[in-house]
Scaffold this motif. Structure first.
Motif, mmCIF file in Angstrom:
data_model
loop_
_atom_site.group_PDB
_atom_site.id
_atom_site.type_symbol
_atom_site.label_atom_id
_atom_site.label_comp_id
_atom_site.label_asym_id
_atom_site.label_seq_id
_atom_site.Cartn_x
_atom_site.Cartn_y
_atom_site.Cartn_z
ATOM 1 N N LEU A 90 -5.809 -14.121 8.505
ATOM 2 C CA LEU A 90 -6.821 -14.019 7.448
ATOM 3 C C LEU A 90 -8.016 -13.161 7.856
ATOM 4 N N SER A 91 -8.205 -12.924 9.140
ATOM 5 C CA SER A 91 -9.330 -12.112 9.600
ATOM 6 C C SER A 91 -9.116 -10.614 9.341
ATOM 7 N N LEU A 92 -7.894 -10.215 9.037
ATOM 8 C CA LEU A 92 -7.605 -8.809 8.771
ATOM 9 C C LEU A 92 -8.143 -8.429 7.387
ATOM 10 N N PRO A 93 -8.712 -7.245 7.258
ATOM 11 C CA PRO A 93 -9.333 -6.830 5.992
ATOM 12 C C PRO A 93 -8.375 -6.901 4.796
ATOM 13 N N GLY A 94 -8.858 -7.534 3.718
ATOM 14 C CA GLY A 94 -8.119 -7.556 2.467
ATOM 15 C C GLY A 94 -7.011 -8.583 2.368
ATOM 16 N N VAL A 95 -6.797 -9.390 3.410
ATOM 17 C CA VAL A 95 -5.683 -10.344 3.405
ATOM 18 C C VAL A 95 -6.028 -11.570 2.573
ATOM 19 N N ARG A 113 -0.791 -11.899 2.226
ATOM 20 C CA ARG A 113 -0.553 -10.673 1.469
ATOM 21 C C ARG A 113 -1.695 -9.680 1.663
ATOM 22 N N LEU A 114 -1.326 -8.427 1.534
ATOM 23 C CA LEU A 114 -2.305 -7.351 1.447
ATOM 24 C C LEU A 114 -1.976 -6.590 0.175
ATOM 25 N N GLU A 115 -2.945 -6.505 -0.714
ATOM 26 C CA GLU A 115 -2.741 -5.823 -1.994
ATOM 27 C C GLU A 115 -1.483 -6.357 -2.703
ATOM 28 N N GLY A 116 -1.282 -7.665 -2.615
ATOM 29 C CA GLY A 116 -0.155 -8.312 -3.295
ATOM 30 C C GLY A 116 1.169 -8.253 -2.558
ATOM 31 N N LYS A 117 1.228 -7.566 -1.433
ATOM 32 C CA LYS A 117 2.480 -7.400 -0.668
ATOM 33 C C LYS A 117 2.492 -8.383 0.505
ATOM 34 N N ILE A 118 3.527 -9.209 0.577
ATOM 35 C CA ILE A 118 3.663 -10.191 1.650
ATOM 36 C C ILE A 118 4.040 -9.476 2.951
ATOM 37 N N TYR A 151 0.997 -5.792 9.420
ATOM 38 C CA TYR A 151 -0.093 -5.416 8.518
ATOM 39 C C TYR A 151 -0.140 -3.898 8.339
ATOM 40 N N ARG A 152 -0.089 -3.159 9.459
ATOM 41 C CA ARG A 152 -0.139 -1.694 9.391
ATOM 42 C C ARG A 152 1.063 -1.123 8.645
ATOM 43 N N LEU A 153 2.219 -1.769 8.772
ATOM 44 C CA LEU A 153 3.401 -1.329 8.029
ATOM 45 C C LEU A 153 3.134 -1.402 6.527
ATOM 46 N N ILE A 154 2.544 -2.503 6.085
ATOM 47 C CA ILE A 154 2.230 -2.656 4.663
ATOM 48 C C ILE A 154 1.176 -1.629 4.249
ATOM 49 N N VAL A 155 0.144 -1.444 5.066
ATOM 50 C CA VAL A 155 -0.889 -0.448 4.746
ATOM 51 C C VAL A 155 -0.252 0.924 4.567
ATOM 52 N N SER A 156 0.660 1.285 5.451
ATOM 53 C CA SER A 156 1.270 2.620 5.394
ATOM 54 C C SER A 156 2.103 2.842 4.136
ATOM 55 N N LYS A 157 2.521 1.770 3.478
ATOM 56 C CA LYS A 157 3.350 1.872 2.269
ATOM 57 C C LYS A 157 2.520 1.817 0.986
ATOM 58 N N LEU A 158 1.232 1.570 1.106
ATOM 59 C CA LEU A 158 0.384 1.490 -0.084
ATOM 60 C C LEU A 158 0.144 2.883 -0.663
ATOM 61 N N PRO A 159 -0.147 2.960 -1.957
ATOM 62 C CA PRO A 159 -0.516 4.256 -2.541
ATOM 63 C C PRO A 159 -1.708 4.847 -1.795
ATOM 64 N N LYS A 160 -1.748 6.151 -1.697
ATOM 65 C CA LYS A 160 -2.764 6.855 -0.905
ATOM 66 C C LYS A 160 -4.188 6.442 -1.280
ATOM 67 N N THR A 161 -4.445 6.268 -2.554
ATOM 68 C CA THR A 161 -5.797 5.917 -2.988
ATOM 69 C C THR A 161 -6.215 4.535 -2.486
#
Length: 127
Positions: free
Chosen positions: A11-16, A30-35, A106-116
């Motif tokens: 939970l300490s990770l940004p946006g989780v 989840r990050l941006e709705g992605k588990i 977490y970084r894997l999910i970040v890398s798959k998010l839309p660029k914006t």
């Protein structure tokens, strides 16, 4: 690491965010709705007889194979796609490894998010 330390660190990770979409015995992170991590709380329909504390974590297929070969505390995920998910028996592993793998997931999910959206988390990718 114990269960509360895993929860607090994730939970300490940004946006989780966390929820219990699959029942009272699983916490989903989840990050941006992605588990990216599911923490088993014990009991319930996902109980495995005599099982130790575990979490399911999304990693790249190659990384899952590598970790399973290297660590007995990493196995194919019990109730997830075994190519993309591994069960991590966190009490059997060094805390620094568990944190490293949570970050990797977490970084894997970040890398798959839309660029914006990914731009909000760019500092995390550079850790």
């Amino acid at each position: 690491m114990n269960i509360e330390q895993v929860r607090e660190y994730t939970l300490s990770l940004p946006g989780v965010t966390e929820d219990q979409a699959f029942g009272e015995d699983i916490l989903n992170f989840r990050l941006e709705g992605k588990i990216f991590v599911c923490l088993w709380l014990g009991g319930g329909k996902y109980d495995m007889k005599g099982s130790a504390s575990r979490l399911a974590m999304k990693l790249s297929p190659e990384r899952n194979v590598e970790l399973r070969e290297q660590f007995s505390g990493v196995t194919p995920a019990y109730h997830w796609n075994k190519k993309h998910w591994s069960d991590i028996y966190y009490e059997q592993l060094d805390e620094s490894l568990v944190k490293e793998w949570i970050n990797e997931s977490y970084r894997l999910i970040v890398s798959k998010l839309p660029k914006t959206i990914r731009g909000r988390y760019i500092n995390v990718l550079n850790r």
